[in-house]
Design an enzyme around this catalytic site. Structure first.
Site, PDB file in Angstrom:
ATOM      1  N   GLU A  98       0.739  -1.171  -0.021  1.00 31.48           N
ATOM      2  CA  GLU A  98      -0.092  -0.060  -0.217  1.00 31.48           C
ATOM      3  C   GLU A  98       1.019   1.380   0.165  1.00 31.48           C
ATOM      4  O   GLU A  98       1.988   1.130   0.596  1.00 31.48           O
ATOM      5  CB  GLU A  98      -0.823  -0.047   1.286  1.00 31.48           C
ATOM      6  N   ASP A  99       0.519   2.106  -0.521  1.00 27.84           N
ATOM      7  CA  ASP A  99       1.190   3.632  -0.457  1.00 27.84           C
ATOM      8  C   ASP A  99       1.007   4.453   0.802  1.00 27.84           C
ATOM      9  O   ASP A  99       2.073   4.576   1.503  1.00 27.84           O
ATOM     10  CB  ASP A  99       0.651   4.545  -1.532  1.00 27.84           C
ATOM     11  N   ASP A 102      -3.625   5.333   6.708  1.00 29.24           N
ATOM     12  CA  ASP A 102      -4.123   6.517   7.130  1.00 29.24           C
ATOM     13  C   ASP A 102      -5.149   6.125   8.421  1.00 29.24           C
ATOM     14  O   ASP A 102      -4.586   5.851   9.454  1.00 29.24           O
ATOM     15  CB  ASP A 102      -4.679   7.518   6.189  1.00 29.24           C
ATOM     16  N   THR A 103      -6.378   6.138   8.183  1.00 29.90           N
ATOM     17  CA  THR A 103      -7.170   5.692   9.090  1.00 29.90           C
ATOM     18  C   THR A 103      -7.293   4.362   9.379  1.00 29.90           C
ATOM     19  O   THR A 103      -7.636   3.870  10.381  1.00 29.90           O
ATOM     20  CB  THR A 103      -8.408   6.241   8.880  1.00 29.90           C
ATOM     21  N   GLY A 104      -7.050   3.633   8.270  1.00 28.61           N
ATOM     22  CA  GLY A 104      -6.862   1.998   8.202  1.00 28.61           C
ATOM     23  C   GLY A 104      -8.289   1.389   7.705  1.00 28.61           C
ATOM     24  O   GLY A 104      -8.379   0.262   7.833  1.00 28.61           O
ATOM     25  N   LYS A 130       0.791   6.791   9.021  1.00 27.98           N
ATOM     26  CA  LYS A 130       0.216   7.997   9.805  1.00 27.98           C
ATOM     27  C   LYS A 130      -0.225   7.334  11.249  1.00 27.98           C
ATOM     28  O   LYS A 130      -1.626   7.373  11.349  1.00 27.98           O
ATOM     29  CB  LYS A 130      -1.031   8.685   8.757  1.00 27.98           C
ATOM     30  N   ASP A 158      -0.883  10.881  -5.747  1.00 28.86           N
ATOM     31  CA  ASP A 158      -1.258  12.009  -6.403  1.00 28.86           C
ATOM     32  C   ASP A 158      -2.192  13.038  -5.688  1.00 28.86           C
ATOM     33  O   ASP A 158      -2.683  12.785  -4.594  1.00 28.86           O
ATOM     34  CB  ASP A 158      -2.116  11.279  -7.641  1.00 28.86           C
ATOM     35  N   ARG A 164       2.050  12.104  -9.562  1.00 29.73           N
ATOM     36  CA  ARG A 164       2.477  10.706  -9.293  1.00 29.73           C
ATOM     37  C   ARG A 164       3.982  10.331  -9.926  1.00 29.73           C
ATOM     38  O   ARG A 164       4.617   9.521  -9.340  1.00 29.73           O
ATOM     39  CB  ARG A 164       1.677   9.738 -10.210  1.00 29.73           C
TER      40      ARG A 164
END
Length: 174
Positions: A98-99, A102-104, A130, A158, A164
């Site tokens: 994954e890039d 964040d929240t999951g 994060k 992006d 990108r």
């Protein structure tokens, strides 16, 4: 349209150094085990490409794409695969690349979907994590780098499909 007001955050060299380190860790863990490495499109494609080129464990490669549906006013969104894996996962180890985690929400959904296919294991490898935003308890085994809540672009990530192709990571400050 162009992206303006970019502040450099992480250099291409720093990214490549960490990608090689992680590839070594992953190769050591999986050695001759059956492994499917799954790229989450579109943002992770550059990270995925660099990572798998450094793996020595000879994995199978596949791709998924997720879409989230819902409005900003809704607390929950519907997450679906718009492109699913094509390789059978049963009995194989699965590594999701994954890039950003964040929240999951998305990664939790993907793990549950893939675990239903009876793999030997499912792990996550993310370029960016994060911790200040993460709301889940699922472990993220491989974290290349931790960042704050900045909005970033470059190296596959992006802003409205722009940025990108940048080699470094930048914070969008506009």
């Amino acid at each position: 349209m162009r992206i303006t007001n970019l502040k450099p955050l992480i250099s291409e060299e720093a990214i490549q150094t960490r990608v090689k380190e992680m590839a070594g860790e992953i190769s050591t863990l999986y050695k001759d085990e059956p492994l499917v490495v799954v790229c989450v499109l579109k943002g992770a494609f550059m990270f995925f490409s660099d990572l798998v080129r450094h793996l020595t464990c000879k994995p199978e490669l596949d791709f998924v794409r997720l879409a989230s549906y819902g409005s900003a006013a809704q607390r929950s969104k519907t997450i679906t695969f718009t492109k699913d894996v094509e390789i059978p996962l049963e009995g194989k180890h699965v590594l999701i690349v994954e890039d950003i985690v964040d929240t999951g929400e998305s990664i939790e959904h993907m793990i549950k979907e893939l675990e239903a296919r009876n793999p030997a294991s499912v792990e996550v490898c993310t370029l960016f994590f994060k911790p200040g935003s993460y709301r889940k308890t699922l472990p993220i085994k491989y974290r290349a780098m931790e960042i704050g809540n900045e909005f970033i672009v470059g190296y596959g990530l992006d802003y409205d499909q722009l940025g990108r192709s940048l080699k470094d990571i930048y914070v969008v400050t506009e």
